[in-house]
Design an enzyme around this catalytic site. Structure first.
Site, PDB file in Angstrom:
ATOM      1  CG  HIS A  79      -1.512  22.324  -1.154  1.00 30.63           C
ATOM      2  ND1 HIS A  79      -0.531  21.401  -1.456  1.00 30.63           N
ATOM      3  CD2 HIS A  79      -1.034  23.039  -0.103  1.00 30.63           C
ATOM      4  CE1 HIS A  79       0.495  21.560  -0.638  1.00 30.63           C
ATOM      5  NE2 HIS A  79       0.220  22.537   0.214  1.00 30.63           N
ATOM      6  CE  LYS A 113      10.290  26.059   2.792  1.00 30.12           C
ATOM      7  NZ  LYS A 113       8.982  26.656   2.940  1.00 30.12           N
ATOM      8  CB  SER A 125       4.188  18.827   0.478  1.00 32.98           C
ATOM      9  OG  SER A 125       3.165  19.607  -0.069  1.00 32.98           O
TER      10      SER A 125
HETATM   11  O1  PNS Z   1       3.772  26.035   2.061  1.00 29.83           O
HETATM   12  P1  PNS Z   1       4.596  26.760   3.091  1.00 29.83           P
HETATM   13  O2  PNS Z   1       6.058  26.372   2.964  1.00 29.83           O
HETATM   14  O3  PNS Z   1       4.081  26.590   4.488  1.00 29.83           O
HETATM   15  O4  PNS Z   1       4.474  28.330   2.717  1.00 29.83           O
HETATM   16  C1  PNS Z   1       5.177  29.301   3.448  1.00 29.83           C
HETATM   17  C2  PNS Z   1       5.164  30.672   2.735  1.00 29.83           C
HETATM   18  C3  PNS Z   1       5.665  30.527   1.314  1.00 29.83           C
HETATM   19  C4  PNS Z   1       3.771  31.222   2.715  1.00 29.83           C
HETATM   20  C5  PNS Z   1       6.089  31.623   3.572  1.00 29.83           C
HETATM   21  O5  PNS Z   1       7.307  31.000   3.794  1.00 29.83           O
HETATM   22  C6  PNS Z   1       6.324  32.969   2.894  1.00 29.83           C
HETATM   23  O6  PNS Z   1       5.436  33.757   2.745  1.00 29.83           O
HETATM   24  N1  PNS Z   1       7.584  33.215   2.510  1.00 29.83           N
HETATM   25  C7  PNS Z   1       8.000  34.426   1.851  1.00 29.83           C
HETATM   26  C8  PNS Z   1       8.976  35.213   2.715  1.00 29.83           C
HETATM   27  C9  PNS Z   1       8.247  36.112   3.696  1.00 29.83           C
HETATM   28  O7  PNS Z   1       7.441  36.933   3.320  1.00 29.83           O
HETATM   29  N2  PNS Z   1       8.558  35.955   5.005  1.00 29.83           N
HETATM   30  C10 PNS Z   1       7.978  36.784   6.051  1.00 29.83           C
HETATM   31  C11 PNS Z   1       6.705  36.194   6.620  1.00 29.83           C
HETATM   32  S1  PNS Z   1       7.075  34.840   7.668  1.00 29.83           S
END
Ligand code: PNS
Length: 161
Positions: free
Chosen positions: A16, A40, A127
């Site tokens: 990251h 989550k 992670s």
């Molecule tokens: O580090 P990660 O877990 O791969 O990040 C994922 C993240 C946080 C970018 C994604 O889960 C997100 O944007 N979640 C917010 C909910 C959302 O907008 N969902 C619709 C798009 S899939």
């Protein structure tokens, strides 16, 4: 241009940090947005994840750490920003990343997702892998900064290795 780098950061890794460092050199401002999602299962609380990011990003004038909950597109609107950066490690990331980018585009036409290819040396890092190695007593000092390593060991082993 202001970009948002969203994620779970549970916890932040050198992978990251590499993306954030490179973004900070290409864009005027980077907002690192930590997802606060109660459903989550994260090892670290959102406050702890933010704290670790802030500690490891000290010295970056154009990087801000924030949290968001709900839809990413809504957070972007709130921030008056339309560009998201996601790191791309391997082909295995592609399907999920593509799906997210297309769903976000469907929800908000104006939103763009930029993919930054991970540096080769971090292409294997996640992670989840770091947490697993730490859980079984492996050395994680080459995967995460010292402050993160300490917190992770504290969380998993209560400070004892
Ligand atoms: O580090 P990660 O877990 O791969 O990040 C994922 C993240 C946080 C970018 C994604 O889960 C997100 O944007 N979640 C917010 C909910 C959302 O907008 N969902 C619709 C798009 S899939």
């Amino acid at each position: 241009m202001v970009v948002i780098y969203p994620g779970s950061f549970d916890p932040v890794t050198y992978g990251h940090l590499d993306i954030i460092d490179r973004c900070s050199k290409k864009f005027s401002k980077v907002i690192v947005a930590v997802l606060n999602n109660k459903s989550k299962k994260n090892l670290f609380t959102v406050e702890e994840r933010v704290e670790l990011l802030k500690k490891t990003l000290e010295g970056y004038d154009n990087v801000e750490v924030d949290t968001f909950s709900g839809l990413l597109v809504d957070y972007l609107k709130q921030k008056n920003c339309s560009t998201v950066v996601r790191g791309l490690r391997a082909v295995s990331d592609f399907e999920y990343e593509m799906q997210m980018a297309l769903v976000n585009k469907k929800l908000e036409e104006d939103m763009e997702t930029l993919f930054m290819v991970s540096s080769g040396k971090y292409a294997y890092l996640s992670s989840s892998i770091v947490k697993e190695v730490a859980l079984f007593g492996g050395n994680i000092s080459c995967f995460v900064p010292e402050v993160v390593e300490k917190s992770l060991l504290e969380k998993i082993h209560g400070g004892k290795k």
